[in-house]
Design an enzyme around this catalytic site. Structure first.
Site, PDB file in Angstrom:
ATOM      1  N   SER A 187      11.826   2.776 -11.723  1.00 48.16           N
ATOM      2  CA  SER A 187      11.003   1.683 -12.210  1.00 48.16           C
ATOM      3  C   SER A 187      11.616   1.114 -13.481  1.00 48.16           C
ATOM      4  O   SER A 187      12.743   0.632 -13.450  1.00 48.16           O
ATOM      5  CB  SER A 187       9.557   2.171 -12.439  1.00 48.16           C
ATOM      6  OG  SER A 187       8.724   1.113 -12.821  1.00 48.16           O
ATOM      7  N   THR A 188      10.925   1.201 -14.607  1.00 48.16           N
ATOM      8  CA  THR A 188      11.412   0.599 -15.846  1.00 48.16           C
ATOM      9  C   THR A 188      12.787   1.156 -16.219  1.00 48.16           C
ATOM     10  O   THR A 188      12.960   2.353 -16.351  1.00 48.16           O
ATOM     11  CB  THR A 188      10.423   0.868 -16.995  1.00 48.16           C
ATOM     12  OG1 THR A 188       9.115   0.514 -16.573  1.00 48.16           O
ATOM     13  CG2 THR A 188      10.808   0.081 -18.233  1.00 48.16           C
ATOM     14  N   HIS A 213      10.621  -0.675  -8.554  1.00 44.31           N
ATOM     15  CA  HIS A 213       9.441  -1.498  -8.817  1.00 44.31           C
ATOM     16  C   HIS A 213       9.871  -2.873  -9.292  1.00 44.31           C
ATOM     17  O   HIS A 213      10.394  -3.038 -10.393  1.00 44.31           O
ATOM     18  CB  HIS A 213       8.559  -0.847  -9.892  1.00 44.31           C
ATOM     19  CG  HIS A 213       7.898   0.412  -9.433  1.00 44.31           C
ATOM     20  ND1 HIS A 213       7.442   1.375 -10.306  1.00 44.31           N
ATOM     21  CD2 HIS A 213       7.623   0.876  -8.190  1.00 44.31           C
ATOM     22  CE1 HIS A 213       6.910   2.367  -9.627  1.00 44.31           C
ATOM     23  NE2 HIS A 213       7.005   2.089  -8.342  1.00 44.31           N
ATOM     24  N   MET A 306       8.252   4.249 -15.901  1.00 49.14           N
ATOM     25  CA  MET A 306       6.978   4.523 -16.544  1.00 49.14           C
ATOM     26  C   MET A 306       5.957   4.969 -15.509  1.00 49.14           C
ATOM     27  O   MET A 306       5.945   4.474 -14.387  1.00 49.14           O
ATOM     28  CB  MET A 306       6.495   3.267 -17.270  1.00 49.14           C
ATOM     29  CG  MET A 306       5.201   3.426 -18.028  1.00 49.14           C
ATOM     30  SD  MET A 306       4.771   1.891 -18.874  1.00 49.14           S
ATOM     31  CE  MET A 306       3.152   2.330 -19.492  1.00 49.14           C
ATOM     32  N   ASP A 309       4.521   7.317 -10.336  1.00 49.99           N
ATOM     33  CA  ASP A 309       4.769   7.001  -8.933  1.00 49.99           C
ATOM     34  C   ASP A 309       6.026   7.719  -8.456  1.00 49.99           C
ATOM     35  O   ASP A 309       7.079   7.637  -9.081  1.00 49.99           O
ATOM     36  CB  ASP A 309       4.925   5.495  -8.751  1.00 49.99           C
ATOM     37  CG  ASP A 309       5.044   5.093  -7.287  1.00 49.99           C
ATOM     38  OD1 ASP A 309       4.385   5.738  -6.454  1.00 49.99           O
ATOM     39  OD2 ASP A 309       5.781   4.136  -6.989  1.00 49.99           O
TER      40      ASP A 309
END
Length: 366
Positions: A187-188, A213, A306, A309
């Site tokens: 993600s991030t 993401h 972050m 998930d």
């Protein structure tokens, strides 16, 4: 705990006013200044340096991308891009992610004031996420995705049922196959991390499926950009795509991606569905499908991001015999997802980013 100091850089007085109001309403955030262009911003920053910058792309005297690159080269600072180009000029948005922006908020070209008021929570959450970014990692080109707005939190059960003990993932009732593949969730900071990993793989790398993401429109451009940099083929996944060596399939933004079996071969399903862990695509959905249909034939890797998930899905992969990896905290932009996967006991090995390509290549040897 001290408030997050934020600077707003946008040539629109309306944007500066509405974003200031949205951020100032949160007691954990202090807007220390607002500037109409980067040169004015630099003057402000001589007096007080912000923790996070909310930055437009199109501005007079110096555009936002030039300013962003200057920041990352001279004084790395978390930046949230707030720009209408994120929708219509997606190349600019991808360039911003590649240059080091932590996340992007898409402004419409009309109804701006109402949009910003309606999206105030998104803006606040994006700033808070950016403030937690690892600045050392942002010193290199890094990127991420807009923080998700608070929504009812669903698990992977909403898309794909769990695998019962001794079920398909453990090998029972499945046609035997020697095919192996790698599943990656991030993600991030993931756009930078994926570029660092995939560009180091040879053309004969094992098959890879990826959930990063990202919103709609961005994943296709991100895949296209990586495809031009990598020896392997990288593209946005389509429903029914075969998982084959030398190819990485990236889940489309706004859709879930799952692995399934077709005889002795693996393919992907791209499906609609509710948000899982407030994301679509969800890493947990991908990882659960790997546990259910591949078991020990899959390798799971969770990288910077972050939240949590993918943590439960990686544990499910681990429990059905897959080898699992997490990115080490020292190289993560945000250590949330790997940390939670480690806490749940689903990680076999913890590796810094530069050792993950080697782990991917080893996975084909079992």
């Amino acid at each position: 705990m001290s408030a997050i100091r934020v600077m707003i850089v946008d040539d629109s007085a309306v944007v500066r006013q509405v974003v200031r109001q949205a951020l100032s309403a949160d007691p954990g955030i202090e807007v220390i200044s607002a500037a109409s262009d980067p040169l004015f911003a630099l003057e402000h920053m001589k007096r007080q340096w912000p923790d996070v910058i909310v930055l437009d792309i199109e501005m007079p005297r110096m555009d936002g991308l030039t300013f962003l690159r200057k920041l990352m080269a001279e004084h790395p600072t978390p930046v949230v891009i707030c720009s209408s180009l994120a929708a219509s000029g997606s190349d600019a948005a991808m360039n911003a992610l590649a240059a080091g922006a932590v996340s992007i908020i898409t402004k419409p070209t009309s109804g701006l004031k109402q949009f910003l008021e309606d999206s105030s929570n998104d803006i606040v959450q994006a700033v808070k996420a950016a403030a937690r970014a690892n600045i050392r990692r942002l010193a290199r080109p890094a990127a991420g995705t807009p923080a998700a707005a608070p929504r009812p939190r669903l698990s992977a059960d909403a898309v794909i049922p769990a695998t019962p003990a001794g079920g398909l993932g453990s090998g029972a009732g499945m046609v035997r196959t020697t095919e192996r593949f790698v599943a990656i969730g991030t993600s991030t900071g993931g756009t930078q991390a994926l570029e660092a990993v995939l560009t180091r793989l040879p053309a004969v790398a094992p098959p890879i499926v990826i959930v990063q993401h990202m919103p709609e429109r961005f994943t296709a451009m991100f895949a296209e950009r990586l495809n031009g940099l990598c020896a392997i083929e990288v593209r946005e996944a389509r429903h029914g795509d075969r998982i084959t060596p030398g190819r990485a399939l990236i889940a489309p933004g706004g859709k879930h991606m799952m692995v399934t079996r077709s005889g002795a071969q693996y393919t992907v399903e791209v499906v609609d569905g509710p948000l899982v862990n407030r994301h679509r695509p969800s890493v947990d959905v991908l990882f659960r499908s790997c546990a259910k249909f591949a078991g020990r034939n899959a390798t799971g890797i969770i990288m910077t991001g972050m939240g949590d998930d993918g943590a439960r899905g990686l544990r499910e992969m681990h429990d059905t015999g897959a080898t699992t990896y997490a990115e080490d905290e020292s190289t993560c932009v945000v250590f949330g997802m790997p940390k939670e996967a480690i806490r749940l006991g689903g990680v076999d090995h913890v590796l810094p980013l530069d050792r993950i390509p080697e782990a991917i290549m080893q996975s084909v040897r079992g």
